[in-house]
Design a protein around this motif. Structure first.
Motif, PDB file in Angstrom:
ATOM      1  N   ASP A  62       0.829  -1.212   0.000  1.00  0.00           N
ATOM      2  CA  ASP A  62       0.000   0.000   0.000  1.00  0.00           C
ATOM      3  C   ASP A  62       0.862   1.259   0.000  1.00  0.00           C
ATOM      4  OD1 ASP A  62      -2.281  -1.513  -0.018  1.00  0.00           O
ATOM      5  OD2 ASP A  62      -2.642  -1.366   2.137  1.00  0.00           O
ATOM      6  N   GLU A  63       1.930   1.212   0.784  1.00  0.00           N
ATOM      7  CA  GLU A  63       2.803   2.389   0.855  1.00  0.00           C
ATOM      8  C   GLU A  63       3.519   2.620  -0.481  1.00  0.00           C
ATOM      9  OE1 GLU A  63       5.432   3.194   4.574  1.00  0.00           O
ATOM     10  OE2 GLU A  63       6.735   3.237   2.812  1.00  0.00           O
ATOM     11  N   GLU A  64       3.905   1.533  -1.118  1.00  0.00           N
ATOM     12  CA  GLU A  64       4.573   1.660  -2.426  1.00  0.00           C
ATOM     13  C   GLU A  64       3.607   2.188  -3.490  1.00  0.00           C
ATOM     14  OE1 GLU A  64       6.103  -2.304  -2.827  1.00  0.00           O
ATOM     15  OE2 GLU A  64       7.536  -1.991  -1.183  1.00  0.00           O
ATOM     16  N   CYS A  77      14.618   2.758  -4.359  1.00  0.00           N
ATOM     17  CA  CYS A  77      15.449   2.492  -3.169  1.00  0.00           C
ATOM     18  C   CYS A  77      14.568   2.106  -1.990  1.00  0.00           C
ATOM     19  CB  CYS A  77      16.258   3.725  -2.785  1.00  0.00           C
ATOM     20  SG  CYS A  77      17.555   4.074  -3.940  1.00  0.00           S
ATOM     21  N   HIS A  78      13.446   2.780  -1.885  1.00  0.00           N
ATOM     22  CA  HIS A  78      12.554   2.513  -0.759  1.00  0.00           C
ATOM     23  C   HIS A  78      11.997   1.097  -0.843  1.00  0.00           C
ATOM     24  CE1 HIS A  78      10.145   4.631   2.470  1.00  0.00           C
ATOM     25  NE2 HIS A  78       9.707   3.378   2.504  1.00  0.00           N
ATOM     26  N   LYS A  79      11.657   0.699  -2.055  1.00  0.00           N
ATOM     27  CA  LYS A  79      11.119  -0.643  -2.242  1.00  0.00           C
ATOM     28  C   LYS A  79      12.170  -1.698  -1.885  1.00  0.00           C
ATOM     29  CE  LYS A  79       8.617  -3.651  -5.418  1.00  0.00           C
ATOM     30  NZ  LYS A  79       9.069  -4.784  -4.659  1.00  0.00           N
ATOM     31  N   ILE A  81      14.444  -1.428   0.377  1.00  0.00           N
ATOM     32  CA  ILE A  81      14.496  -1.494   1.848  1.00  0.00           C
ATOM     33  C   ILE A  81      13.325  -2.354   2.362  1.00  0.00           C
ATOM     34  CG2 ILE A  81      14.296  -0.125   3.966  1.00  0.00           C
ATOM     35  CD1 ILE A  81      15.667   2.195   2.384  1.00  0.00           C
ATOM     36  N   HIS A  82      12.151  -2.143   1.771  1.00  0.00           N
ATOM     37  CA  HIS A  82      10.985  -2.952   2.146  1.00  0.00           C
ATOM     38  C   HIS A  82      11.233  -4.435   1.855  1.00  0.00           C
ATOM     39  CE1 HIS A  82       7.773   0.500   1.862  1.00  0.00           C
ATOM     40  NE2 HIS A  82       8.525   0.589   2.942  1.00  0.00           N
ATOM     41  N   ASP A  83      11.729  -4.710   0.661  1.00  0.00           N
ATOM     42  CA  ASP A  83      11.956  -6.110   0.263  1.00  0.00           C
ATOM     43  C   ASP A  83      12.942  -6.791   1.212  1.00  0.00           C
ATOM     44  OD1 ASP A  83      10.227  -5.724  -1.806  1.00  0.00           O
ATOM     45  OD2 ASP A  83      11.745  -5.660  -3.386  1.00  0.00           O
ATOM     46  N   ASN A 119      13.199   3.641  13.099  1.00  0.00           N
ATOM     47  CA  ASN A 119      14.090   4.294  12.128  1.00  0.00           C
ATOM     48  C   ASN A 119      13.420   4.523  10.790  1.00  0.00           C
ATOM     49  OD1 ASN A 119      16.541   4.748  13.452  1.00  0.00           O
ATOM     50  ND2 ASN A 119      16.982   2.562  13.388  1.00  0.00           N
ATOM     51  N   HIS A 120      12.727   3.505  10.339  1.00  0.00           N
ATOM     52  CA  HIS A 120      12.130   3.579   9.007  1.00  0.00           C
ATOM     53  C   HIS A 120      10.994   4.593   8.951  1.00  0.00           C
ATOM     54  CE1 HIS A 120      11.397   2.150   4.979  1.00  0.00           C
ATOM     55  NE2 HIS A 120      10.106   2.176   5.248  1.00  0.00           N
ATOM     56  N   VAL A 121      10.095   4.507   9.921  1.00  0.00           N
ATOM     57  CA  VAL A 121       8.919   5.383   9.911  1.00  0.00           C
ATOM     58  C   VAL A 121       9.315   6.834  10.224  1.00  0.00           C
ATOM     59  CG1 VAL A 121       6.710   5.832  11.071  1.00  0.00           C
ATOM     60  CG2 VAL A 121       7.317   3.511  10.421  1.00  0.00           C
ATOM     61  N   GLU A 124      13.032   7.339   6.870  1.00  0.00           N
ATOM     62  CA  GLU A 124      12.772   7.026   5.455  1.00  0.00           C
ATOM     63  C   GLU A 124      11.372   7.453   4.989  1.00  0.00           C
ATOM     64  OE1 GLU A 124      15.338   4.356   5.834  1.00  0.00           O
ATOM     65  OE2 GLU A 124      16.153   5.441   4.113  1.00  0.00           O
ATOM     66  N   ASP A 125      10.372   7.072   5.784  1.00  0.00           N
ATOM     67  CA  ASP A 125       8.997   7.363   5.373  1.00  0.00           C
ATOM     68  C   ASP A 125       8.698   8.858   5.428  1.00  0.00           C
ATOM     69  OD1 ASP A 125       8.558   4.708   4.888  1.00  0.00           O
ATOM     70  OD2 ASP A 125       7.394   4.334   6.713  1.00  0.00           O
ATOM     71  N   GLN A 126       9.406   9.561   6.303  1.00  0.00           N
ATOM     72  CA  GLN A 126       9.184  11.004   6.385  1.00  0.00           C
ATOM     73  C   GLN A 126       9.631  11.713   5.106  1.00  0.00           C
ATOM     74  OE1 GLN A 126       7.470  12.835   8.587  1.00  0.00           O
ATOM     75  NE2 GLN A 126       6.946  10.830   9.418  1.00  0.00           N
TER      76      GLN A 126
HETATM   77 FE   LIG Z   1       8.318   2.523   4.090  1.00  0.00          FE
END
Ligand SMILES: [Fe+2]
Length: 142
Positions: A62-64, A77-79, A81-83, A119-121, A124-126
């Motif tokens: 959903d975030e992607e 890059c974000h994907k 990190i998720h993977d 860290n991520h939320v 990265e998510d910011q």
């Molecule tokens: Fe994320």
């Protein structure tokens, strides 16, 4: 509660999912730290692993989708990190299936989940929220 309102991205669906993840990780850690026997902790561990395997994938997806919808330039890059995180959860889960008495594995998993989530939320998510704000694209339609 370890969740902070400053972690909000301003996208209701994503924010609700982040809050749920914080809640689950917290209760998992509480269960691990409780004074009960390992056998009594096993149901909560099973529950958390099942939840994480399903929900993390769902949430990342959903975030992607949201990132794609606003043409977020850091998507690739974000994907990645998720993977990597999904693979980590699956790997721990496999190890646990082979041996469900591996307490150090679960302690490490709980700690790493929490550290990763914060860290991520919080970082990265910011960056997604900062980009959306800069571009004037709203996330509130989702
Ligand atoms: Fe994320």
């Amino acid at each position: 509660m370890l969740w902070k309102d400053e972690y909000e991205l301003g996208v209701p669906l994503i924010d609700a999912q982040h809050k749920e993840l914080f809640k689950r990780v917290e209760s998992f850690l509480q269960a691990l730290r409780s004074a009960t026997s390992w056998d009594e902790k096993i149901p909560e561990i099973n529950k958390t692993l099942d939840f994480m395997k399903r929900y993390v994938v769902e949430h990342f997806h959903d975030e992607e989708e949201y990132q794609k919808s606003i043409n977020y330039p850091g998507y690739k890059c974000h994907k990645q990190i998720h993977d990597d995180m999904v693979n980590y959860v699956l790997d721990v889960s496999k190890q646990y299936e082979k041996c469900n008495t591996n307490e150090p594995l679960m302690q490490q998993f709980g700690g790493r989940l929490l550290a990763w989530l914060i860290n991520h939320v919080a970082a990265e998510d910011q960056l997604i929220a900062a980009y959306a704000k800069k571009k004037g694209v709203s996330g509130n339609d989702r």
